[in-house]
Design a protein around this motif. Structure first.
Motif, short mmCIF file in Angstrom:
data_model
loop_
_atom_site.label_atom_id
_atom_site.label_comp_id
_atom_site.label_asym_id
_atom_site.label_seq_id
_atom_site.Cartn_x
_atom_site.Cartn_y
_atom_site.Cartn_z
N UNK A 226 0.84 -1.21 0.00
CA UNK A 226 0.00 0.00 0.00
C UNK A 226 0.87 1.26 0.00
N UNK A 227 1.81 1.28 0.94
CA UNK A 227 2.63 2.49 1.09
C UNK A 227 3.56 2.67 -0.11
N UNK A 228 4.06 1.56 -0.64
CA UNK A 228 4.94 1.63 -1.80
C UNK A 228 4.18 2.19 -3.01
N UNK A 229 2.95 1.71 -3.16
CA UNK A 229 2.09 2.20 -4.24
C UNK A 229 1.84 3.70 -4.09
N UNK A 230 1.53 4.12 -2.87
CA UNK A 230 1.28 5.55 -2.63
C UNK A 230 2.51 6.39 -2.98
N UNK A 231 3.68 5.93 -2.52
CA UNK A 231 4.91 6.69 -2.78
C UNK A 231 5.16 6.82 -4.28
N UNK A 232 4.95 5.71 -4.99
CA UNK A 232 5.20 5.73 -6.43
C UNK A 232 4.22 6.67 -7.14
N UNK A 233 2.95 6.53 -6.76
CA UNK A 233 1.90 7.35 -7.38
C UNK A 233 2.16 8.83 -7.13
N UNK A 234 2.52 9.14 -5.91
CA UNK A 234 2.71 10.55 -5.55
C UNK A 234 3.95 11.11 -6.23
N UNK A 235 4.98 10.31 -6.33
CA UNK A 235 6.17 10.77 -7.05
C UNK A 235 5.82 11.11 -8.50
#
Lengths: 489, 489
Positions: A226-235
């Motif tokens: 979840x957090x990895x997905x969020x970080x990637x998306x936000x980047x």
């Protein structure tokens, strides 16, 4: 490699592109970052891996002038790159990102008012090209300046088809590799968000939702994923000025996540997004109740506005009082005729709810759910709009946008809900009430002109003459009428 | 003097009349009383002074058989009178007084269900004879079996005329003697209550109200005068089986009274009424909130049912849960076109609210406020009914009265609010929802016949054939539709 030496608009997007070998865990966190500097302001942003040995790093400058940057990485080719660009005045349509103003409203970064008139097409980006084209065409004609849309595909009534592609590598059959994103998917998503931007539409991006039920499993990934997905998306996306972060839709239907999980995910959004895009979370059936351990509190500091599902939009002021934040009732039932309660109100009722919310200083949201021979229903897939409310919402939007920016709910004129500026202008809505006449005591010092607004027939009838002091206005005694009363001297 | 030796029906009225000199404080408390006895049951009741040297004492027997009585008084002529009468089976129309059943509903004393379909004519008894005759005629044609009406005259918008007479001796100009009642007034009131009884209408008698504002001062009498008035009224009226005690209307607008005052007045009602007629108190703008020191709590033991003013009748089940009592939303706005919010909804909206309340197990109340050239508005003065909702309320009443007595809100059929008996019968209402079809999973064991009810056009359309198990019912996709689903085998 340096960036092209083109000027970038304020709130536009600067992008660095670098070719380098794909690293182990290239899609993970911390591979590439940069510090941008303008005078005393320093902003750190993260890059991301876009597949095929391509690394990108994007930045949205929030002020004009010369910006300098330097990159950081453990990868030699990505480290220590320096450069600069000039941030110039924004073009006419570019007002910057939307932010909260005066605890109850929104404005663009340039100070211009923003009144959300949103719609919902949850899974429109997951449809075939031709459907997406129809959606874009519809949006071009429609009055909406915000759209709720999901990143993940949707598995729900009237929406059981597979998406055109997935955010992760893999497939439903063979499983997904949640550590490896599908750059094509995100590139296409970005293209769509830019298309929305070109139409002046904010992308209220739903980051998690329950309409998966384990079919693909994106509703029940590990916390790490979840957090990895969020970080990637936000980047990838935080430099898009029209992005809002809707942490979840109907979060309370996602049994796999608890309040603490949402807290942590919000924390990641806060940490990763250097610009502070708007953040909310959308409830399913229930509003937060104090001391609840399962419901999420819109009162948290990190929530910028309330994204609410509720059929009773007349509660706007109560929520405003509780939360001190802008109130967006993103779902107050949809215009349509499906068998489900949430999707079968009339266009009259939808229009009515928009007005009821607007004169209380809140914002209702649109959605459309008419049965369709191919199941192409706006609320899920986009396509065409068949309803009669968008035209009326457009009419309302014009009226609301003509109000002075200082407008707020007023309580001096009784018998109708009113927004405006005391003694200057009043926009009142009678709703289900249909008085034969309206009596009011206006400020004796001024004269006022009055218009009777038929919210359904979209007509504005000026009342002859001007009013002063105690006045009586004859009305047509039918529901759905509004009054606009403006000082003329 | 003895009573006439006529038989008295169960829940009928037995009256003793005695001539005696007018005592000092004849209108006061404790001049005359009697004990009535049937087998092991003893009931004490009070008499009252009816002017002109006439004392009366009334009794409502609650069971058949021989009743004996003996009177008590410090006045020689009123003391020690004994006698008896036979209480016989009630006549066909006489079902006794209304009481609470199963914590959420009402029934008559004989066990027959009573579903309140009430209206409001606050000051009808205070109007000239010809207006009152029109009111009676209207009620005879109307579907209402309860009427809210005030004892005291009313001074309010559209209702500024003086009453035909006052409950006290005196006049507005010279002041009133609050220790001396006007027997003519009360005799007339009693006549009207009996007229209502003959039409099967319960008199929901409002004992105090704020619509005086000191003009006559009945809203701000001393506590002593308040209690004395209550004792006198109850001595006169408690033997009328169709009387309900509505302690106040919009009590929270009566600034002269506090929560403790209402407590004390309720206590007097409890003490003085030997029969336990229904008791409530009607709020103005605000519903009770826990810990409020100014709002009155419908949860008190001595309140038999909730008499509510609220525009949102969909809260019925919430109130039912909070109070565990029948929910009567006596004021949910009125059909009409006056400039005030409380009195200008359409007949469609009024009808809709009745249905919304009914399928949740509650009861909405009617009122009508159409502008009238002579100001003869139903809600205040009575007269004629001009609206279109009474006919629809009549239609609903028939449908509700056809339901089995065990009916209660059911939650097995989704997408509509439903009342009925599980597996036997379902009456559902879609309200503002207008699905194209309705899908349900019925008990596989039985077959069901279905009728589509158009609540506005008052038509009932049988669906061809019978349904079993998972079923789909095509609907006309317009608002205001209901379904009646009944087991056929």
């Amino acid at each position: 490699m340096d960036a092209l030496l083109t000027d970038v608009e304020q709130w536009g997007r600067f992008e660095l592109v670098q070719i380098a070998p794909e690293q182990n865990n290239a899609f993970g966190d911390g591979v590439w970052s940069a510090t941008f500097q303008n005078e005393s302001e320093f902003i750190d942003v993260k890059g991301f891996y876009d597949g095929d040995g391509t690394y990108r790093l994007r930045f949205m400058p929030n002020r004009t002038g010369e910006w300098f940057y330097v990159t950081h990485s453990n990868v030699k080719q990505l480290d220590g790159i320096t450069g600069s660009f000039t941030c110039v005045e924004p073009s006419q349509e570019n007002h910057g990102y939307v932010q909260v103003k005066d605890a109850g409203h929104f404005c663009y970064a340039d100070g211009n008012a923003y009144h959300p008139f949103g719609t919902t097409c949850y899974a429109w980006i997951h449809q075939p090209e031709e459907v997406r084209q129809r959606t874009i065409e519809s949006l071009r004609q429609a009055p909406f300046n915000k759209i709720r849309m999901t990143v993940f595909p949707k598995n729900y009534s009237f929406n059981a088809t597979n998406p055109v592609e997935f955010p992760f590598e893999g497939s439903q059959e063979d499983g997904f590799d949640l550590t490896r994103f599908n750059p094509n998917f995100f590139q296409r998503l970005e293209g769509h968000i830019d298309e929305l931007l070109s139409m002046g539409i904010e992308a209220d991006l739903i980051l998690f939702h329950p309409y998966d039920e384990g079919r693909w499993g994106f509703d029940r990934m590990s916390s790490e994923a979840d957090h990895n997905y969020l970080r990637y998306l936000i980047a990838r996306l935080s430099s898009f000025r029209n992005v809002w972060w809707a942490l979840a839709n109907e979060y309370d239907f996602m049994n796999e996540k608890k309040v603490e999980d949402w807290d942590a995910l919000f924390q990641t959004v806060l940490t990763e997004d250097p610009y502070g895009h708007l953040r909310s979370i959308h409830n399913g059936t229930k509003m937060y109740e104090p001391d609840s351990v399962v419901l999420y509190n819109h009162g948290h500091d990190w929530i910028t506005h309330c994204s609410i599902q509720h059929w009773d939009v007349t509660l706007v002021r109560e929520w405003q009082k509780t939360y001190g934040k802008p109130i967006v009732i993103d779902e107050c039932l949809y215009e349509g005729n499906v068998p489900f309660r949430w999707g079968n109100i009339t266009a009259e009722e939808m229009t009515h709810r928009f007005w009821e919310a607007a004169v209380r200083g809140g914002y209702a949201g649109h959605g459309e759910t008419y049965l369709h021979p191919e199941g192409e229903i706006w609320w899920a897939k986009g396509g065409k709009l068949y309803g009669e409310s968008p035209e009326r919402i457009s009419f309302l939007r014009q009226i609301i946008e003509q109000l002075p920016e200082a407008s707020k709910p007023l309580f001096t004129l009784r018998q109708m809900e009113t927004i405006g500026v005391e003694d200057e202008i009043y926009l009142g809505y009678f709703g289900v009430h249909r008085p034969s006449y309206f009596e009011a005591q206006f400020n004796e010092t001024y004269s006022y002109k009055v218009e009777i607004i038929d919210t359904w027939n979209m007509s504005i009838h000026p009342v002859e003459g001007v009013l002063r002091g105690k006045s009586t206005i004859q009305l047509p005694a039918k529901p759905g009428m509004a009054l606009r009363i403006q000082k003329v001297d």
